[in-house]
Design an enzyme around this catalytic site. Structure first.
Site, short mmCIF file in Angstrom:
data_model
loop_
_atom_site.label_atom_id
_atom_site.label_comp_id
_atom_site.label_asym_id
_atom_site.label_seq_id
_atom_site.Cartn_x
_atom_site.Cartn_y
_atom_site.Cartn_z
N GLU A 54 0.81 -1.22 0.00
CA GLU A 54 0.00 0.00 0.00
C GLU A 54 0.85 1.27 0.00
O GLU A 54 0.44 2.30 -0.55
CB GLU A 54 -0.95 0.01 1.20
CG GLU A 54 -2.07 -1.03 1.12
CD GLU A 54 -1.67 -2.39 1.65
OE1 GLU A 54 -0.48 -2.61 1.96
OE2 GLU A 54 -2.57 -3.26 1.77
N MET A 481 24.19 8.95 2.79
CA MET A 481 24.14 10.24 3.46
C MET A 481 24.43 10.08 4.95
O MET A 481 25.11 10.90 5.56
CB MET A 481 22.78 10.91 3.25
CG MET A 481 22.70 12.32 3.77
SD MET A 481 23.90 13.43 2.99
CE MET A 481 22.92 14.09 1.64
#
Lengths: 582, 186
Positions: A54, A481
């Protein structure tokens, strides 16, 4: 509307309402509570794309909305189906994307009993939606749907969730779709206040160091042409935030690039040294301002936004202009022209300074000394070869920042990313939604190896539904990162950032298993050929595993919580301010 | 620290109190009290919210509140132009000092609404300061239990918040709704 006044189930009424709202596609997965709706969906003209998770449905709706400017739709069942939408809803809320989520709920007499697959999704999503509904009476379905689309798509766009109890879907009702929506507490201001426009124009004519601080609102308002006109009349530097890349052409002589934590030296410094920020649909996000108390301390602020709550939220506005940016800029143009007849500021000195910074400190990179592939080079070549008509969708992290820096954006709605929430895993499903919205356009997901492993199952959806997106995995086998921050702030102690994804999984095999073409590239000299090969495959999704230099870092950087004045162009290296006369 | 009283008209729909509470919690605004009840219009409820703002600007709070779709109108209720009341029910067991307590009750224009087993239940309505003063006066006699309502406030004279709703005036912007300084401003 032929069905108007007909007797039908709540489920049919829901589908008729979605059709009446102009929905052409929705992304979803059926389940117990929403099952009644899936029967009329079977016969509907609306294309339903069966996703694999979903969250993917939610991001796909977002991608579709960002590319088309229309409201995206996702649909899920109660409980876990609904809670799986939560990340995508929060993402859409932060980036002001219009989507409508339909969720099934347990039957109304079971609500509150901790029934199977029951979750209070209205309660859960209250703080992360623009508005939401719980519908227990089938007669309320058409109104709720009509209101949901109205709220999602107007004003400051955002996600709206409509939770419908199963029995409301099953019961009979008379279908009546409202033609006219009146909400006592919702009437966004479109036309700006005339006095505010005059005040803004006066400030612009008095300014010696103006900067257009352009945010994502320009794209949402479809105001890029008006922005271009105004910018050229004023002649001031333009900076485009992460959400606004493409709102103003990168190639334009007035453009200084992106401001913020990983913005260009010229864009960051222009905001810092400015005496007037002409803020258009931007929100003084901490990633743009750095330490707020040191941000653009000498600048007056014109803040134009459709959301009054943005005014003064982070930074005091000297002139606030509330309204739709297209209308605001259209009103501002003649007002500025009138002011300029009296006095037009001379921006020569300001441009001499900013032009010098742009020349001296372009966003750049060096090729790794060990001969491995530079991630920035890969992204730059994808941009050069695929061109500015393609759509680029990023995940979150280093690859996202490099994409925002090294893809050359010329047009709005060609850059999709999760700016506000920073949702890893956004790229693949959002690219899927983008491709559905723009089937004739090349869509590149520029993804990280970490992000890709969060949501790549939607490639199965793409393969089965003829949604041939292209995915470039910028594989540095790390949560890059986070690793960069560990390098800089944690003495290189790489706690749990190594993904080992050059070894496992085999992305080429994975792509193949999911019905996609899988390509691999680990040599700089092969980059162009592999990109061209990926460009030539249009009958199935393509995944390219670009094996890149692990220690590449994103520069420039303003460390979190520090001042924009302390921008670094490389590790421990600040711009040579002494040689710049600012 | 600055205290503000807001009157908020909201649609009388399920979950609206949760929406307001959720907003205040999410944005870290401090509520001193919140009173909610029906109005002359059965579709509309009225909240009176007493805020204790530290580090937040009132206009910002009002703007955020107004973003809730179910919020119809907001106005600040300054003490100078509004009538503000709280209700207090307090139980005291004065023993031999019953007469003293009764004279206190009279002095504060409150009343004894129940007396049972030597326990007096006193009802008082008034401004927050009066209620606080009454409590202080009664404290030496032993406060067995007490309950206080949140503050409610109404503008003096002809002014009515319900006249300033969007639907009442057909006005397209909140900006134009306010006709007093304390109303929401951009």
């Amino acid at each position: 509307m032929s069905a108007h006044g007909q007797e039908m189930t709540g489920a049919s009424s829901l589908v008729k309402s979605l059709e009446a709202a102009g929905v052409d596609v929705m992304f979803g997965i059926p389940g117990g509570a929403i099952l009644p709706a899936y029967d009329p969906i079977f016969d509907s003209s609306i294309r339903h794309i069966l996703v694999r998770h979903e969250q993917g449905a939610g991001h796909a709706a977002t991608g579709y909305a960002q590319v088309t400017g229309r409201t995206g739709v996702c649909i899920a069942t109660s409980g876990p189906g609904a809670t799986n939408l939560v990340t995508a809803l929060a993402d859409a809320q932060m980036d002001s994307v219009p989507i409508v989520a339909i969720t099934g709920q347990v039957p109304s007499n079971a609500i509150g009993t901790d029934a199977f697959q029951e979750a209070d999704i209205r309660g859960v999503t209250m703080p992360i939606t623009k508005h939401n509904y719980l519908i227990t009476d089938p007669a309320d379905i058409p109104r709720a749907i009509a209101e949901a689309f109205h709220i999602a798509g107007t004003g400051r766009p955002g996600p709206v969730l409509v939770d419908i109890a199963k029995d409301a879907l099953q019961k009979m009702t008379t279908f009546k779709y409202p033609t006219n929506i009146q909400l006592a507490g919702y009437k966004p201001q479109v036309e700006p206040d005339a006095q505010a426009i005059r005040d803004a124009a006066a400030l612009i004519s008095q300014s010696k160091k103006p900067v257009f601080y352009v945010g994502g609102g320009i794209i949402k308002s479809n105001a890029h042409r008006e922005l271009m006109q105004l910018a050229e009349i004023v002649g001031a530097p333009v900076v485009t935030t992460l959400m606004a890349r493409g709102a103003f052409p990168d190639s334009h002589q007035l453009h200084l690039g992106m401001p913020g934590m990983h913005g260009s030296v010229a864009a960051v410094t222009a905001l810092q040294k400015s005496d007037l920020l002409i803020t258009l649909g931007a929100r003084f996000d901490d990633r743009v301002t750095g330490k707020l108390s040191t941000f653009a301390v000498n600048a007056k602020i014109i803040h134009a936004d459709i959301d009054p709550a943005e005014i003064g939220k982070n930074r005091f506005a000297d002139v606030a202009v509330i309204g739709d940016l297209k209308h605001i800029i259209k009103a501002l143009i003649p007002a500025v022209q009138t002011e300029f007849k009296k006095s037009k500021p001379d921006l020569t000195e300001w441009w001499r300074q900013m032009g010098s910074l742009r020349e001296t400190y372009p966003v750049g990179y060096t090729h790794p000394e060990d001969g491995s592939v530079s991630p920035q080079y890969v992204i730059q070549r994808i941009s050069d070869i695929s061109g500015p008509d393609s759509i680029y969708v990023a995940g979150v992290g280093q690859h996202q920042m490099w994409a925002s820096q090294f893809v050359k954006f010329e047009k709005p709605r060609t850059w999709l990313n999760s700016g506000g929430l920073g949702t890893m895993g956004y790229a693949v499903p959002a690219a899927m939604g983008a491709k559905v919205g723009a089937p004739d356009t090349t869509v590149w997901a520029i993804d990280g190896d970490g992000c890709f492993q969060m949501t790549n199952q939607e490639l199965v959806t793409c393969a089965l539904n003829n949604i041939p997106i292209k995915v470039a995995i910028i594989n540095n086998e790390s949560l890059g990162m986070v690793r960069q921050w560990q390098t800089m702030f944690y003495e290189g102690r790489y706690s749990n950032t190594s993904l080992e994804s050059k070894r496992i999984p085999d992305f080429v095999k994975l792509a193949d298993a999911m019905g996609c073409a899988g390509l691999r590239c680990d040599k700089t000299e092969d980059v162009d050929a592999v990109i061209k090969e990926a460009m030539s495959i249009n009958d199935q999704p393509v995944v390219v595993d670009f094996s890149v230099f692990r220690d590449a870092m994103v520069w420039p950087m303003v460390a979190a919580g520090t001042s924009n004045d302390d921008i670094m162009i490389a590790r421990d290296l600040a711009p040579d301010w002494d040689s710049e006369e600012l | 620290m600055s205290k503000h009283t807001l009157a908020v008209l909201v649609e009388n729909s399920p979950g609206v109190l949760a929406r307001v509470a959720s907003l205040f919690s999410r944005r870290a605004y401090n509520i001193d009290s919140l009173a909610v009840g029906p109005t002359e219009n059965s579709d509309i409820s009225r909240m009176t919210i007493v805020l204790n703002l530290e580090g937040h600007v009132l206009e910002q709070v009002m703007a955020q509140l107004y973003k809730l779709v179910n919020v119809i109108a907001i106005s600040e209720m300054p003490t100078e132009t509004t009538i503000q009341r709280e209700v207090l029910l307090v139980k005291v067991e004065p023993g031999a000092a019953r007469d003293e307590v009764l004279s206190m009750v009279k002095r504060f224009e409150s009343k004894v609404v129940d007396e049972e087993d030597g326990v007096l239940t006193i009802e008082a309505t008034g401004e927050s300061e009066i209620i606080a003063a009454l409590l202080e006066a009664l404290r030496p006699y032993g406060l067995k239990e007490l309950v206080q309502s949140g503050l409610v406030a109404l503008e003096r004279g002809r002014a009515a918040l319900s006249d300033r709703t969007l639907s009442a005036q057909g006005i397209s912007t909140l900006h134009e709704i306010g006709n007093t300084q304390t109303d929401y401003q951009n």
